[in-house]
Motif scaffolding. Structure first.
Motif, PDB file in Angstrom:
ATOM      1  N   ALA A 233      -4.497   3.144  -6.231  1.00  0.00           N
ATOM      2  CA  ALA A 233      -4.062   4.351  -5.227  1.00  0.00           C
ATOM      3  C   ALA A 233      -4.485   4.265  -3.883  1.00  0.00           C
ATOM      4  CB  ALA A 233      -4.812   5.457  -6.172  1.00  0.00           C
TER       5      ALA A 233
ATOM      6  N   ALA B 288      -5.251   2.459  -0.335  1.00  0.00           N
ATOM      7  CA  ALA B 288      -4.106   1.892   0.357  1.00  0.00           C
ATOM      8  C   ALA B 288      -4.240   0.947   1.503  1.00  0.00           C
ATOM      9  CB  ALA B 288      -3.202   3.051   0.861  1.00  0.00           C
ATOM     10  N   HIS B 289      -3.641   0.312   2.052  1.00  0.00           N
ATOM     11  CA  HIS B 289      -3.975  -0.529   3.361  1.00  0.00           C
ATOM     12  C   HIS B 289      -3.609   0.431   4.612  1.00  0.00           C
ATOM     13  CE1 HIS B 289      -4.036  -3.717   0.640  1.00  0.00           C
ATOM     14  NE2 HIS B 289      -2.754  -4.133   0.626  1.00  0.00           N
TER      15      HIS B 289
ATOM     16  N   LYS C 171       0.956   2.193  13.203  1.00  0.00           N
ATOM     17  CA  LYS C 171       1.991   3.264  13.197  1.00  0.00           C
ATOM     18  C   LYS C 171       2.634   2.905  14.789  1.00  0.00           C
ATOM     19  CE  LYS C 171       1.344   7.960  12.147  1.00  0.00           C
ATOM     20  NZ  LYS C 171       0.427   9.044  12.196  1.00  0.00           N
TER      21      LYS C 171
ATOM     22  N   ASN D  26      -2.276   4.174  10.750  1.00  0.00           N
ATOM     23  CA  ASN D  26      -2.216   5.599   9.674  1.00  0.00           C
ATOM     24  C   ASN D  26      -3.556   6.206   9.111  1.00  0.00           C
ATOM     25  OD1 ASN D  26      -2.491   3.700   7.973  1.00  0.00           O
ATOM     26  ND2 ASN D  26      -0.879   4.462   6.644  1.00  0.00           N
ATOM     27  N   GLU D  27      -4.350   5.396   9.250  1.00  0.00           N
ATOM     28  CA  GLU D  27      -5.809   5.980   8.692  1.00  0.00           C
ATOM     29  C   GLU D  27      -6.869   5.153   9.431  1.00  0.00           C
ATOM     30  OE1 GLU D  27      -5.300   4.171   4.494  1.00  0.00           O
ATOM     31  OE2 GLU D  27      -6.732   2.788   5.136  1.00  0.00           O
TER      32      GLU D  27
ATOM     33  N   HIS E 119      -9.789  -3.566   2.034  1.00  0.00           N
ATOM     34  CA  HIS E 119      -8.986  -4.902   2.199  1.00  0.00           C
ATOM     35  C   HIS E 119      -8.584  -5.075   3.770  1.00  0.00           C
ATOM     36  CE1 HIS E 119      -8.014  -5.773  -1.889  1.00  0.00           C
ATOM     37  NE2 HIS E 119      -8.120  -4.388  -2.146  1.00  0.00           N
TER      38      HIS E 119
ATOM     39  N   PHE F  55      16.437  -1.189  -4.156  1.00  0.00           N
ATOM     40  CA  PHE F  55      15.161  -1.093  -4.716  1.00  0.00           C
ATOM     41  C   PHE F  55      14.551  -2.790  -5.129  1.00  0.00           C
ATOM     42  CE2 PHE F  55      16.999   3.012  -6.058  1.00  0.00           C
ATOM     43  CZ  PHE F  55      15.833   3.704  -5.686  1.00  0.00           C
TER      44      PHE F  55
ATOM     45  N   ALA G 165      -2.458   6.244   1.172  1.00  0.00           N
ATOM     46  CA  ALA G 165      -1.388   6.017   2.286  1.00  0.00           C
ATOM     47  C   ALA G 165       0.016   5.679   1.496  1.00  0.00           C
ATOM     48  CB  ALA G 165      -2.071   5.071   3.210  1.00  0.00           C
ATOM     49  N   HIS G 166      -0.348   4.960   0.496  1.00  0.00           N
ATOM     50  CA  HIS G 166       1.011   4.463  -0.202  1.00  0.00           C
ATOM     51  C   HIS G 166       1.295   5.366  -1.305  1.00  0.00           C
ATOM     52  CE1 HIS G 166      -0.755  -0.028  -0.227  1.00  0.00           C
ATOM     53  NE2 HIS G 166      -0.528   0.570   0.863  1.00  0.00           N
TER      54      HIS G 166
ATOM     55  N   THR H 174       1.824   6.403  -4.879  1.00  0.00           N
ATOM     56  CA  THR H 174       1.232   5.878  -5.877  1.00  0.00           C
ATOM     57  C   THR H 174       1.456   6.869  -7.199  1.00  0.00           C
ATOM     58  OG1 THR H 174      -1.073   6.950  -5.423  1.00  0.00           O
ATOM     59  CG2 THR H 174      -0.702   4.556  -4.874  1.00  0.00           C
TER      60      THR H 174
ATOM     61  N   GLU I 150       6.047   6.642   9.336  1.00  0.00           N
ATOM     62  CA  GLU I 150       5.529   6.504  10.613  1.00  0.00           C
ATOM     63  C   GLU I 150       5.650   7.785  11.507  1.00  0.00           C
ATOM     64  OE1 GLU I 150       8.054   3.314  12.122  1.00  0.00           O
ATOM     65  OE2 GLU I 150       6.611   1.794  11.205  1.00  0.00           O
TER      66      GLU I 150
ATOM     67  N   ARG J  38      10.071   1.875   1.969  1.00  0.00           N
ATOM     68  CA  ARG J  38      10.447   1.257   0.675  1.00  0.00           C
ATOM     69  C   ARG J  38       9.376   0.819  -0.077  1.00  0.00           C
ATOM     70  NH1 ARG J  38      16.187   0.728   0.585  1.00  0.00           N
ATOM     71  NH2 ARG J  38      16.945   0.822   2.860  1.00  0.00           N
TER      72      ARG J  38
ATOM     73  N   ILE K  21       8.860  -0.626  -2.833  1.00  0.00           N
ATOM     74  CA  ILE K  21       9.624  -1.550  -3.897  1.00  0.00           C
ATOM     75  C   ILE K  21       9.037  -3.001  -4.260  1.00  0.00           C
ATOM     76  CG2 ILE K  21      11.845  -0.258  -3.274  1.00  0.00           C
ATOM     77  CD1 ILE K  21      12.706  -2.879  -1.965  1.00  0.00           C
ATOM     78  N   GLU K  22       8.042  -3.426  -3.484  1.00  0.00           N
ATOM     79  CA  GLU K  22       7.462  -4.504  -3.574  1.00  0.00           C
ATOM     80  C   GLU K  22       6.992  -4.893  -4.821  1.00  0.00           C
ATOM     81  OE1 GLU K  22       8.030  -7.022  -1.186  1.00  0.00           O
ATOM     82  OE2 GLU K  22       7.401  -6.028   0.821  1.00  0.00           O
TER      83      GLU K  22
ATOM     84  N   LYS L  28      -0.052 -13.233  -7.155  1.00  0.00           N
ATOM     85  CA  LYS L  28      -0.205 -12.084  -6.048  1.00  0.00           C
ATOM     86  C   LYS L  28      -0.252 -10.804  -6.650  1.00  0.00           C
ATOM     87  CE  LYS L  28       1.869 -14.475  -2.050  1.00  0.00           C
ATOM     88  NZ  LYS L  28       2.204 -14.338  -0.919  1.00  0.00           N
TER      89      LYS L  28
ATOM     90  N   PRO M 239      -0.539  -6.477  -5.972  1.00  0.00           N
ATOM     91  CA  PRO M 239      -0.058  -5.307  -4.838  1.00  0.00           C
ATOM     92  C   PRO M 239      -0.468  -5.123  -3.551  1.00  0.00           C
ATOM     93  CG  PRO M 239      -0.164  -4.346  -7.264  1.00  0.00           C
ATOM     94  CD  PRO M 239      -0.804  -5.975  -7.244  1.00  0.00           C
ATOM     95  N   ASP M 240      -1.819  -5.468  -3.590  1.00  0.00           N
ATOM     96  CA  ASP M 240      -2.588  -5.588  -2.308  1.00  0.00           C
ATOM     97  C   ASP M 240      -2.170  -6.507  -1.226  1.00  0.00           C
ATOM     98  OD1 ASP M 240      -4.326  -3.493  -3.024  1.00  0.00           O
ATOM     99  OD2 ASP M 240      -5.828  -4.942  -4.188  1.00  0.00           O
ATOM    100  N   ASP M 241      -1.283  -7.706  -1.742  1.00  0.00           N
ATOM    101  CA  ASP M 241      -0.652  -8.628  -0.638  1.00  0.00           C
ATOM    102  C   ASP M 241       0.382  -7.964  -0.111  1.00  0.00           C
ATOM    103  OD1 ASP M 241      -3.079 -10.512  -1.554  1.00  0.00           O
ATOM    104  OD2 ASP M 241      -1.949 -10.954  -3.343  1.00  0.00           O
ATOM    105  N   TYR M 242       0.891  -6.985  -0.464  1.00  0.00           N
ATOM    106  CA  TYR M 242       2.098  -6.812   0.299  1.00  0.00           C
ATOM    107  C   TYR M 242       1.758  -5.308   1.124  1.00  0.00           C
ATOM    108  CZ  TYR M 242       4.070  -9.785  -2.725  1.00  0.00           C
ATOM    109  OH  TYR M 242       4.540 -10.880  -3.676  1.00  0.00           O
ATOM    110  N   GLU M 243       2.531  -4.982   2.172  1.00  0.00           N
ATOM    111  CA  GLU M 243       2.610  -3.745   3.048  1.00  0.00           C
ATOM    112  C   GLU M 243       2.899  -2.789   2.186  1.00  0.00           C
ATOM    113  OE1 GLU M 243       4.452  -3.900   6.767  1.00  0.00           O
ATOM    114  OE2 GLU M 243       3.522  -6.086   7.106  1.00  0.00           O
TER     115      GLU M 243
END
Lengths: 524, 175
Positions: A24, A26-27, A31, A53-54, A107, A513, B21-22, B24, B47, B146, B148-149, B155, B157-161
């Protein structure tokens, strides 16, 4: 409930809370920024602002200008905003600001902002390591040239002395061969390590050596070392073994050259390697003979070696030049671009020097040698002077060839020699053909054709390209591609000149998707 | 005792919710063969722009998905055939809701909300499977995020934006 159990329970609840929601967290994401990516400004602003954003913590921020110089930036972080200041405000042209921040989840995330001050750089950005300047290339070149000359005079000289020379010609002592030889080879390796590390000309402990010994440079240096050792062996003093060992030493030294340089990686490889072997073996022999010939003319009335040398030299000389021509053809994709690339210019200078050398050699061989052998003192004096000139030319030729280290067609000049860089990327679900063409401004235009796994048509909704260069601390630069009128996807202004070290991540949005990532290196 | 447990609990919850921020899922795991209540947490817009639509792809293996109505938002359900047939309480099911769309509302960038649906995890899904629920977040002025990654092999999920929210299918707890 006991106190201990109570404490354990409390700890367990905290631990659960920390463990469960890792997904949960986030990175941080950028922005916006001032200046925005791709913007052109009149002058460098006092501050570059990044808005996330954070809240973030800045780990590192560097700027790379059009000269490839890397400068660290001063930074202020307050919450989600990072402000960066340049220590050198006189930057013009294209600038890449690369940042790495740690978000609240711990991260690290990185990115690169590219914008222009004034006009975009005509001389484009080259991705080079931090702190590089001219001093390291010059040092590398000097040590390289000195090493080749030293090898030629020791190994080539020994071959001349033992096969053609007077029987009583003095052999060099082991110390005069091994000490300077080892010093040159070790410093060459150290400089190579510094170059690979990208740290400029500094003393960096043992680390550069550790890096260098993992590469081809180490094989090359070991072969050179073995070659010198073969000459220096006490065994080599006897006549017959001495002759055999001199040949072995020459072959060792010549095979070392096949492990270095761009030629050894050119296709067809067997041809390139064979040509390098012949070219360098004959070069070492011929250049190494010159000082001995000169000494011969000064002291010894015995000119027998001169006559033998003059009888047999046309063959190795021809081999050297033919092998050189083969190498030039293998290396240079199009001879028309001879003058437009640094590689071609160096080749031109070298060819001019070789032509001069041939004329001097022919003059020596056909006009001076016969009268000298007949005992004409004027011709002998002329021959000696002309051998000095030949030595000077040999040094110039070896020095010129040493410049190729910085201009190989496989390296920086690839952009000029082959105008388009083409890379194929594929995964199970899609494939892409990436073409990076040169633009007048020096940046590159990227064109991407995307296909399904069986070359079938694929019409993605969106294509995003991320380019990063971990070796040069350039964090991902993000490009959103647009549909090209002639088909495919494209974007302009990509600041990659030298493909070395760049990694591409092409994100293809197949449908709402589903996204597919195609990854690969630009220089593969 | 109660007080210190409450403090610990609060600390744990804060650690969890501090930086969402994601998009979840609230529940990170569920047993195979049982109903799963998916709570999608939407912590921010695209954004800086307000969220106006949430589209959720119901992944293969989540059967008879039902969105929870949400005041101010209208719901649309898209039906499609499953890739294979699943056994649901003794009856084979071959099709069902494949996409849920909440639209018509507005969720400002600096506000938080949750979107809920419920679905049954097919018995055929083995424990240890990680199920990704791709979400497309549409915002004002045409902005889109999106989530959707789905990570490639090796890998995370942390490796993706923009990773897709996910949960893990676990063994049925013995009762």
């Amino acid at each position: 409930m006991t106190r201990r159990l109570q404490a354990a329970l409390v700890a367990a609840i905290i631990a659960m809370g920390m463990l469960v929601p890792t997904g949960a967290l986030a990175h941080a994401a950028l922005k916006s920024s001032t200046p925005a990516a791709g913007e052109t400004l009149d002058r460098l602003p006092d501050e570059i602002e990044l808005h996330f954003n954070e809240p973030v913590r800045l780990i590192r921020a560097t700027a790379i200008d059009r000269n490839g110089t890397n400068q660290a930036l001063d930074a202020d972080t307050s919450g989600a905003d990072v402000r960066l200041r340049f220590s050198d405000p006189n930057i013009r042209g294209t600038v890449m600001v690369s940042y790495r921040v740690e978000s609240e989840d711990g991260h690290p995330v990185g990115g690169t902002l590219v914008f222009d001050i004034g006009t975009p750089s005509a001389k484009p950005l080259v991705a080079v390591g931090e702190g590089s300047g001219l001093s390291l290339p010059i040092a590398i070149w000097l040590v390289h040239t000195a090493t080749v000359l030293f090898l030629a005079f020791v190994v080539g000289g020994a071959l001349f002395d033992r096969w053609l020379g007077a029987r009583n010609s003095p052999t060099a002592s082991a110390a005069t061969v091994m000490l300077p030889g080892a010093a040159l080879l070790a410093s060459g390796l150290y400089l190579q390590g510094l170059d690979e590390q990208g740290s400029g000309l500094v003393f960096a402990g043992a680390a550069p050596l550790e890096i260098a010994v993992q590469g081809n440079a180490a094989i090359c240096a070991s072969l050179f070392f073995l070659s010198l050792l073969t000459i220096a062996l006490p065994l080599a003093r006897s006549k017959t073994t001495g002759r055999v060992l001199a040949v072995v030493a020459l072959m060792l030294a010549a095979s070392a050259f096949t492990f270095s340089g761009h030629c050894s990686a050119a296709d067809p490889r067997w041809l390139a390697r064979a040509a390098i072997f012949l070219h360098s073996a004959t070069l070492l022999f011929w250049a190494g003979s010159l000082p001995s010939l000169w000494k011969l003319g000064r002291t010894s009335p015995n000119l027998r070696p001169l006559s033998s040398f003059s009888r047999m030299i046309p063959i190795p000389f021809l081999v050297m030049i033919l092998a050189g021509i083969v190498l030039a053809i293998v290396e240079l994709p199009a001879l028309i671009q001879l003058l437009s690339s640094l590689y071609g210019r160096i080749l031109t200078v070298k060819v001019v020097l070789v032509v001069c050398l041939c004329m001097v050699a022919v003059y020596n061989r056909f006009w001076l040698t016969a009268p000298t052998l007949a005992g004409n003192p004027v011709a002998r004096e002329r021959l000696r002077r002309s051998i000095v000139f030949e030595i000077f030319l040999a040094v110039a030729i070896i020095g010129t060839a040493g410049l190729w280290r910085f201009a190989g067609p496989g390296q920086v000049e690839a952009a000029e020699v082959s105008q388009v860089l083409s890379i194929h990327l594929h995964s199970e679900k899609a494939m892409a053909q990436l073409e990076l063409g040169a633009e007048a401004s020096g940046t590159r235009k990227v064109h991407v054709a995307i296909m399904g796994p069986d070359f079938d048509a694929l019409d993605p909704r969106q294509v995003v390209l991320r380019l990063r260069n971990p070796g040069s601390a350039i964090e991902p630069i993000k490009f959103e591609l647009t549909k090209a009128p002639e088909g495919g996807w494209e974007v302009e202004g990509c600041p990659v000149r030298d493909p070395k070290g760049w990694l591409a991540d092409l994100e293809v949005l197949v449908d709402d998707f589903h996204a597919v990532h195609l990854e690969g290196g630009l220089s593969d | 005792m109660l007080k210190s447990m409450a403090i610990a609990f609060a600390a744990a919850v804060c650690a969890a919710g501090a930086a969402s921020a994601h998009i979840t899922l609230e529940q990170s795991q569920t047993p195979s063969g049982k109903a799963y209540k998916a709570v999608l947490r939407v912590g921010h817009g695209c954004e800086g722009k307000a969220t106006i639509k949430i589209r959720v792809k119901i992944p293969e293996g989540l059967l008879s998905a039902k969105p929870m109505p949400k005041s101010g938002w209208s719901i649309e359900k898209v039906n499609a055939a499953y890739e294979k047939s699943y056994d649901l309480y003794g009856k084979p099911v071959r099709e069902g809701v494949s996409e849920i769309i909440w639209s018509g509302g507005t969720l400002a960038d600096d506000e938080y909300d949750e979107f809920v649906f419920r679905a049954t995890v097919a018995k055929e899904i083995p424990p240890g499977t990680r199920i990704y629920v791709p979400v497309v977040q549409e915002c004002a002025e045409g902005a889109v995020e999106r989530w959707i990654e789905v990570p490639a092999a090796g890998k995370s999920p942390d490796d993706y934006e923009t990773p897709a929210p996910y949960f893990d299918v676990v063994e049925q707890p013995r009762s």
